[in-house]
Each structure stands twice: as structure tokens, then as C-alpha cells.
Design a protein around this motif. Structure first.
Motif, mmCIF file in Angstrom:
data_model
loop_
_atom_site.group_PDB
_atom_site.id
_atom_site.type_symbol
_atom_site.label_atom_id
_atom_site.label_comp_id
_atom_site.label_asym_id
_atom_site.label_seq_id
_atom_site.Cartn_x
_atom_site.Cartn_y
_atom_site.Cartn_z
ATOM 1 N N ASN A 133 0.799 -1.225 0.000
ATOM 2 C CA ASN A 133 0.000 0.000 0.000
ATOM 3 C C ASN A 133 0.832 1.275 0.000
ATOM 4 O O ASN A 133 0.286 2.374 -0.105
ATOM 5 C CB ASN A 133 -0.963 0.017 1.198
ATOM 6 N N ARG A 134 2.148 1.147 0.101
ATOM 7 C CA ARG A 134 3.013 2.322 0.021
ATOM 8 C C ARG A 134 3.388 2.672 -1.414
ATOM 9 O O ARG A 134 3.917 3.761 -1.665
ATOM 10 C CB ARG A 134 4.294 2.083 0.836
ATOM 11 N N GLN A 139 -1.671 3.691 -3.961
ATOM 12 C CA GLN A 139 -2.145 5.009 -3.539
ATOM 13 C C GLN A 139 -3.153 5.582 -4.531
ATOM 14 O O GLN A 139 -4.093 6.286 -4.136
ATOM 15 C CB GLN A 139 -0.956 5.953 -3.380
ATOM 16 N N THR A 143 -6.817 7.117 -3.226
ATOM 17 C CA THR A 143 -6.806 8.583 -3.181
ATOM 18 C C THR A 143 -8.081 9.152 -3.792
ATOM 19 O O THR A 143 -8.528 8.707 -4.850
ATOM 20 C CB THR A 143 -5.578 9.140 -3.923
#
Length: 311
Positions: A133-134, A139, A143
Motif C-alpha cells: 500500500n506504500r 495510492q 486517493t
């Protein structure tokens, strides 16, 4: 179809107070984004008198392989580009076989539907591949911009570009002309094979983009994703007013069709009904859409005749 959409939203809003909330409408926009993105490209394919049954498998392939590439350490930006190119590559295979080897697109894409998903399953052995998830791709899936996901905004951009391309460019005119009378367009000096192949390449590329967005939203890539996705996309396109046999297409109608199919699935979930009802209702909607597609002119003439008699 706009009237049908308004009526559907009103009925679902009365049946479930949560349906018309901003949070749910934002969620609905995210859910239908892949349908819109692939549906826009599918509009070109169907308008040109073709069909692509392999889009669901292409989505699964790109989602699974992209997740594996991320695990292997490739940069997310490069994986995004490779994912779209991979989808376009499968579209190129479909287009070359259909347009340049005179194999019916239905047969070609039916075969590649099995081949593409089979390759993805063989590669991943049926397991989902998690996405950190980084990473940028993950993202993108989490987002929001002004309350709507990036996928929803991308779907809007694709729809606008698709409408311009279909209605205001030579390519769009060629696609419509080929669907109406391919021989006449060919005699006018147009390379109809190239146009038909490019339409299928476009569908593959958009399926690749949709695969990336689905993997980003779910946080993993699975070769089992997007099952029966092609059914939903074709239902949305035909329901929107695109002629199943070519010669007439509408991007706005495709977006409306996607909203209708998505709202039905979303509404059934909010009402606590079985999720297994969704493919049944989608199939019924597809049959109704095809019937209206075939009988629409007769219905319009009958309605006009009745209104004329009343006047």
C-alpha cells in the motif's frame, strides 16, 4: 435512457435511504469506472461491427501480472505503462487475427478470452498477489479528489476523449462507416482492416488500464478477477443505444448504460439481496437491451403514429 436512469435512481432512493447519499454515489462512480473506461472503447468495436469477449480476461491478466512486477521491484510508473501496453498487445493479437486473417471477431476473442486468463492463472497458480500500500499504484486506488476516486475522474476523461474521437475525427467516421457499409468505405480508399484492428487495440489498452485500477482499488492482483465483465460492458454499451450490428454508436449512451448496470448492482447490495442476483438481472437487462436495440425503430414509429392520430 436518461428517463430510465432517473426513474431507477428514484426507486432505489425510496427503497434504500443510503442510496442517494454522497458517499454511496461516490462509491458507485468508483464501481462503474472500469465499465465506463472499457465501455467507451467497446463502443468503437461494436460500432465497427465487431465484438470483443476477451476484455475481462485482459483485465485479470494485467491485474495479476502488474502485481507480480511490483513484487519483483519494478517502479509503479513503469508497471502502469507496461500494463496498458500489455492490454494493447492482446488487442493487437485480436485485431490482427480478426482484421487481417478474416476470422470472425466473436471466434477470435472467444478463444483469446480463454487463453489470456489461462496464462494469468498458470503464472499465478490462481493466487492473489498483494500490492504494497506504500506504492504509487496502491495510492492511486485509495486517493480521492473532490470526494471522488481517481478511477472515477479517469473514467470521465476517457469518456470525453472517446466522444470527441467518435464524433469529431476521421477515425470515428471511419468506424461508423465500416459498421454501416464496410465495402463503401474501403472503395473510398480507407484501410478498413487497419481501422478495425486499431479499434480492438484500443479496447485492449482500456482493459489494461481498467485492470490496473481494479488491482489498485483491491490492493492485489488476481487472475480470477473481472469474471463475466465482458457481459456487463456489452450490456452497458447496447443499453446505451449503440447498434449491436454496427453503424451507430454513442459514448454518452454507454456512460448512461454503465450507470444503470452499476446502480442495479449497487442497489441490490444496499437492499441486502443476494449478490448472485446481479448476473441474473444483468443478463435479463442485456436481453431487454438487445430487444429494444432491434425493435427501437418500430417502437418509435408506432409511438409517432399513435401521437399523430391523437393530434
Amino acid at each position: 435512457m436518461v428517463g430510465v436512469t432517473v426513474l431507477l435512481f428514484a426507486m432505489l432512493g425510496l427503497a434504500s435511504p443510503d442510496f442517494l447519499t454522497f458517499a454511496n454515489l461516490s462509491n458507485l462512480a468508483t464501481q462503474i469506472a472500469p465499465i465506463v473506461i472499457v465501455g467507451v472503447a467497446m463502443t468503437f468495436v461494436i460500432t465497427s461491427g465487431q465484438i470483443d469477449l476477451s476484455v475481462g480476461s485482459t483485465i485479470a491478466f494485467v491485474a495479476a501480472i502488474s502485481a507480480e512486477l511490483l513484487v519483483a521491484g519494478l517502479d509503479s510508473s513503469l508497471v502502469i505503462v507496461l500494463g496498458v501496453l500489455a492490454g494493447a498487445g492482446w488487442g493487437l493479437v485480436n485485431g490482427w487475427l480478426a482484421a487481417y486473417n478474416n476470422i470472425p471477431p466473436f471466434i477470435v476473442t472467444l478463444a483469446t478470452m480463454s487463453i489470456i486468463r489461462g496464462v494469468a492463472l498458470l503464472r499465478t497458480e490462481g493466487f492473489s498477489v498483494p500490492i504494497d500500500n506504500r506504492l504509487l499504484l496502491a495510492q492511486i486506488g485509495s486517493t480521492d479528489v473532490l470526494g471522488f476516486s481517481i478511477a472515477a475522474w479517469l473514467a470521465l476523461v476517457v469518456a470525453v476523449i472517446g466522444a470527441i474521437l467518435l464524433n469529431h475525427t476521421r477515425f470515428g467516421q471511419y468506424v461508423t462507416g465500416i459498421g454501416s457499409n464496410e465495402e463503401s468505405v474501403r472503395r473510398a480508399g480507407v484501410n478498413t482492416r487497419r481501422v478495425k484492428m486499431f479499434a480492438l487495440v484500443l479496447t485492449g489498452a482500456m482493459a489494461g488500464l481498467a485492470g490496473l485500477l481494479i488491482a489498485a482499488r483491491l490492493g492485489s492482483g488476481s487472475a480470477n478477477s473481472a469474471e463475466a465483465f465482458e457481459l456487463t460492458v456489452i450490456a452497458a454499451v447496447v443499453l446505451g443505444g449503440t447498434n449491436l450490428f454496427g453503424g451507430r454508436g454513442t459514448i454518452v449512451g454507454t456512460v448512461i448504460g454503465a450507470v444503470i448496470t452499476g446502480a442495479i448492482a449497487n442497489g441490490l447490495t444496499l437492499l441486502g439481496m443476494s449478490p448472485f442476483l446481479t448476473p441474473i438481472i444483468t443478463g435479463c437487462v442485456l436481453i431487454l437491451a438487445i430487444w429494444l436495440n432491434l425493435r427501437g425503430r418500430d417502437i418509435a414509429q408506432l409511438t409517432g403514429h399513435l401521437l399523430g392520430r391523437r393530434e
